[in-house]
Write a protein that holds these residues in place. Structure first.
Motif, PDB file in Angstrom:
ATOM      1  N   ASN A   1     -76.945  -4.088  -4.589  1.00  0.00           N
ATOM      2  CA  ASN A   1     -75.668  -4.794  -4.533  1.00  0.00           C
ATOM      3  C   ASN A   1     -74.826  -4.292  -3.373  1.00  0.00           C
ATOM      4  O   ASN A   1     -74.680  -3.089  -3.173  1.00  0.00           O
ATOM      5  N   GLY A   2     -74.314  -5.242  -2.603  1.00  0.00           N
ATOM      6  CA  GLY A   2     -73.460  -4.906  -1.482  1.00  0.00           C
ATOM      7  C   GLY A   2     -74.192  -4.700  -0.178  1.00  0.00           C
ATOM      8  O   GLY A   2     -73.574  -4.399   0.838  1.00  0.00           O
ATOM      9  N   MET A   3     -75.499  -4.870  -0.195  1.00  0.00           N
ATOM     10  CA  MET A   3     -76.243  -4.687   1.056  1.00  0.00           C
ATOM     11  C   MET A   3     -75.885  -5.796   2.037  1.00  0.00           C
ATOM     12  O   MET A   3     -75.479  -6.885   1.628  1.00  0.00           O
ATOM     13  N   PRO A   4     -75.989  -5.554   3.338  1.00  0.00           N
ATOM     14  CA  PRO A   4     -75.713  -6.603   4.319  1.00  0.00           C
ATOM     15  C   PRO A   4     -76.675  -7.779   4.122  1.00  0.00           C
ATOM     16  O   PRO A   4     -77.896  -7.582   4.033  1.00  0.00           O
ATOM     17  N   ALA A   5     -76.132  -8.972   4.021  1.00  0.00           N
ATOM     18  CA  ALA A   5     -76.963 -10.152   3.784  1.00  0.00           C
ATOM     19  C   ALA A   5     -77.990 -10.357   4.887  1.00  0.00           C
ATOM     20  O   ALA A   5     -79.089 -10.850   4.626  1.00  0.00           O
ATOM     21  N   HIS A   6     -77.667  -9.948   6.117  1.00  0.00           N
ATOM     22  CA  HIS A   6     -78.629 -10.145   7.208  1.00  0.00           C
ATOM     23  C   HIS A   6     -79.862  -9.250   7.071  1.00  0.00           C
ATOM     24  O   HIS A   6     -80.857  -9.465   7.738  1.00  0.00           O
ATOM     25  N   ASP A   7     -79.796  -8.258   6.180  1.00  0.00           N
ATOM     26  CA  ASP A   7     -80.975  -7.430   5.919  1.00  0.00           C
ATOM     27  C   ASP A   7     -81.963  -8.106   4.971  1.00  0.00           C
ATOM     28  O   ASP A   7     -83.074  -7.617   4.786  1.00  0.00           O
ATOM     29  N   LEU A   8     -81.550  -9.212   4.383  1.00  0.00           N
ATOM     30  CA  LEU A   8     -82.443  -9.964   3.509  1.00  0.00           C
ATOM     31  C   LEU A   8     -83.196 -10.968   4.363  1.00  0.00           C
ATOM     32  O   LEU A   8     -82.778 -12.098   4.562  1.00  0.00           O
ATOM     33  N   THR A   9     -84.312 -10.537   4.882  1.00  0.00           N
ATOM     34  CA  THR A   9     -85.085 -11.377   5.788  1.00  0.00           C
ATOM     35  C   THR A   9     -86.090 -12.213   5.005  1.00  0.00           C
ATOM     36  O   THR A   9     -86.437 -11.885   3.872  1.00  0.00           O
ATOM     37  N   ASP A  10     -86.538 -13.269   5.622  1.00  0.00           N
ATOM     38  CA  ASP A  10     -87.542 -14.148   5.018  1.00  0.00           C
ATOM     39  C   ASP A  10     -87.108 -14.742   3.684  1.00  0.00           C
ATOM     40  O   ASP A  10     -87.923 -14.884   2.764  1.00  0.00           O
ATOM     41  N   VAL A  11     -85.827 -15.049   3.547  1.00  0.00           N
ATOM     42  CA  VAL A  11     -85.335 -15.760   2.366  1.00  0.00           C
ATOM     43  C   VAL A  11     -84.684 -17.057   2.832  1.00  0.00           C
ATOM     44  O   VAL A  11     -84.255 -17.172   3.982  1.00  0.00           O
TER      45      VAL A  11
ATOM     46  N   PRO B   1     -71.596  -8.686   2.779  1.00  0.00           N
ATOM     47  CA  PRO B   1     -72.384  -8.133   1.686  1.00  0.00           C
ATOM     48  C   PRO B   1     -73.009  -9.219   0.813  1.00  0.00           C
ATOM     49  O   PRO B   1     -72.470 -10.315   0.676  1.00  0.00           O
ATOM     50  N   ALA B   2     -74.144  -8.891   0.249  1.00  0.00           N
ATOM     51  CA  ALA B   2     -74.815  -9.762  -0.712  1.00  0.00           C
ATOM     52  C   ALA B   2     -74.823  -9.057  -2.063  1.00  0.00           C
ATOM     53  O   ALA B   2     -75.034  -7.843  -2.137  1.00  0.00           O
ATOM     54  N   LEU B   3     -74.581  -9.826  -3.096  1.00  0.00           N
ATOM     55  CA  LEU B   3     -74.688  -9.298  -4.447  1.00  0.00           C
ATOM     56  C   LEU B   3     -76.036  -9.729  -5.002  1.00  0.00           C
ATOM     57  O   LEU B   3     -76.463 -10.866  -4.812  1.00  0.00           O
ATOM     58  N   ILE B   4     -76.715  -8.824  -5.687  1.00  0.00           N
ATOM     59  CA  ILE B   4     -78.057  -9.069  -6.200  1.00  0.00           C
ATOM     60  C   ILE B   4     -77.993  -9.130  -7.723  1.00  0.00           C
ATOM     61  O   ILE B   4     -77.462  -8.214  -8.365  1.00  0.00           O
ATOM     62  N   TYR B   5     -78.523 -10.212  -8.286  1.00  0.00           N
ATOM     63  CA  TYR B   5     -78.501 -10.422  -9.734  1.00  0.00           C
ATOM     64  C   TYR B   5     -79.910 -10.659 -10.257  1.00  0.00           C
ATOM     65  O   TYR B   5     -80.742 -11.254  -9.569  1.00  0.00           O
ATOM     66  N   THR B   6     -80.159 -10.231 -11.486  1.00  0.00           N
ATOM     67  CA  THR B   6     -81.434 -10.510 -12.135  1.00  0.00           C
ATOM     68  C   THR B   6     -81.453 -11.973 -12.569  1.00  0.00           C
ATOM     69  O   THR B   6     -80.409 -12.633 -12.618  1.00  0.00           O
ATOM     70  N   ARG B   7     -82.621 -12.472 -12.905  1.00  0.00           N
ATOM     71  CA  ARG B   7     -82.745 -13.844 -13.424  1.00  0.00           C
ATOM     72  C   ARG B   7     -81.936 -14.010 -14.702  1.00  0.00           C
ATOM     73  O   ARG B   7     -81.290 -15.035 -14.894  1.00  0.00           O
ATOM     74  N   ASP B   8     -81.960 -13.007 -15.582  1.00  0.00           N
ATOM     75  CA  ASP B   8     -81.203 -13.098 -16.832  1.00  0.00           C
ATOM     76  C   ASP B   8     -79.703 -13.164 -16.576  1.00  0.00           C
ATOM     77  O   ASP B   8     -78.983 -13.906 -17.249  1.00  0.00           O
ATOM     78  N   GLU B   9     -79.224 -12.394 -15.601  1.00  0.00           N
ATOM     79  CA  GLU B   9     -77.796 -12.435 -15.264  1.00  0.00           C
ATOM     80  C   GLU B   9     -77.416 -13.807 -14.711  1.00  0.00           C
ATOM     81  O   GLU B   9     -76.372 -14.367 -15.076  1.00  0.00           O
ATOM     82  N   MET B  10     -78.250 -14.365 -13.840  1.00  0.00           N
ATOM     83  CA  MET B  10     -77.963 -15.690 -13.279  1.00  0.00           C
ATOM     84  C   MET B  10     -78.027 -16.759 -14.367  1.00  0.00           C
ATOM     85  O   MET B  10     -77.215 -17.679 -14.393  1.00  0.00           O
ATOM     86  N   ARG B  11     -78.979 -16.647 -15.270  1.00  0.00           N
ATOM     87  CA  ARG B  11     -79.100 -17.601 -16.374  1.00  0.00           C
ATOM     88  C   ARG B  11     -77.826 -17.588 -17.216  1.00  0.00           C
ATOM     89  O   ARG B  11     -77.286 -18.638 -17.566  1.00  0.00           O
ATOM     90  N   ALA B  12     -77.329 -16.405 -17.543  1.00  0.00           N
ATOM     91  CA  ALA B  12     -76.108 -16.292 -18.337  1.00  0.00           C
ATOM     92  C   ALA B  12     -74.924 -16.927 -17.608  1.00  0.00           C
ATOM     93  O   ALA B  12     -74.112 -17.625 -18.223  1.00  0.00           O
ATOM     94  N   LEU B  13     -74.815 -16.713 -16.301  1.00  0.00           N
ATOM     95  CA  LEU B  13     -73.731 -17.297 -15.525  1.00  0.00           C
ATOM     96  C   LEU B  13     -73.827 -18.817 -15.513  1.00  0.00           C
ATOM     97  O   LEU B  13     -72.851 -19.519 -15.809  1.00  0.00           O
TER      98      LEU B  13
ATOM     99  N   VAL C   1     -76.575 -13.447  -3.684  1.00  0.00           N
ATOM    100  CA  VAL C   1     -75.427 -14.330  -3.511  1.00  0.00           C
ATOM    101  C   VAL C   1     -74.598 -13.801  -2.350  1.00  0.00           C
ATOM    102  O   VAL C   1     -74.353 -12.594  -2.262  1.00  0.00           O
ATOM    103  N   ARG C   2     -74.194 -14.713  -1.450  1.00  0.00           N
ATOM    104  CA  ARG C   2     -73.326 -14.309  -0.333  1.00  0.00           C
ATOM    105  C   ARG C   2     -72.247 -15.355  -0.120  1.00  0.00           C
ATOM    106  O   ARG C   2     -72.360 -16.501  -0.544  1.00  0.00           O
ATOM    107  N   ASN C   3     -71.192 -14.962   0.575  1.00  0.00           N
ATOM    108  CA  ASN C   3     -70.096 -15.853   0.946  1.00  0.00           C
ATOM    109  C   ASN C   3     -70.522 -16.628   2.182  1.00  0.00           C
ATOM    110  O   ASN C   3     -70.861 -16.029   3.208  1.00  0.00           O
ATOM    111  N   SER C   4     -70.498 -17.953   2.115  1.00  0.00           N
ATOM    112  CA  SER C   4     -70.973 -18.758   3.244  1.00  0.00           C
ATOM    113  C   SER C   4     -70.113 -18.591   4.489  1.00  0.00           C
ATOM    114  O   SER C   4     -70.589 -18.823   5.600  1.00  0.00           O
TER     115      SER C   4
END
Length: 78
Positions: free
Chosen positions: A6-16, A52-64, A43-46
């Motif tokens: 959580n909070g990692m730079p979104a540009h470090d998420l390559t190949d997504v 920063p990017a926030l990282i969520y599990t599938r269960d967390e996203m499902r609940a949201l 998840v990132r701000n467009s």
């Protein structure tokens, strides 16, 4: 891909592939989501795609998503 956290730079998420809602407006006021190789969701701000990017599990996203569909957050829109 580096270890994700959580909070990692979104540009470090390559190949997504980042996805934005069709309801996003022309000024880019929206969030973007990307599925990560381990099945979690980033998840990132467009408006700040390198921020920063926030990282969520599938269960967390499902609940949201289910909470949104049930109207639990409608009071935040008024």
């Amino acid at each position: 891909m580096k270890h994700t956290y959580n909070g990692m730079p979104a540009h470090d998420l390559t190949d997504v592939s980042w996805r934005k809602s069709r309801r996003s407006n022309s000024t880019g006021n929206c969030v973007e989501l990307a599925e990560l190789p381990d099945g979690s969701v980033a998840v990132r701000n467009s408006r700040f795609p390198d921020g920063p990017a926030l990282i969520y599990t599938r269960d967390e996203m499902r609940a949201l998503v289910l909470g949104v569909k049930d109207g639990e957050f409608d009071s935040l829109l008024v």
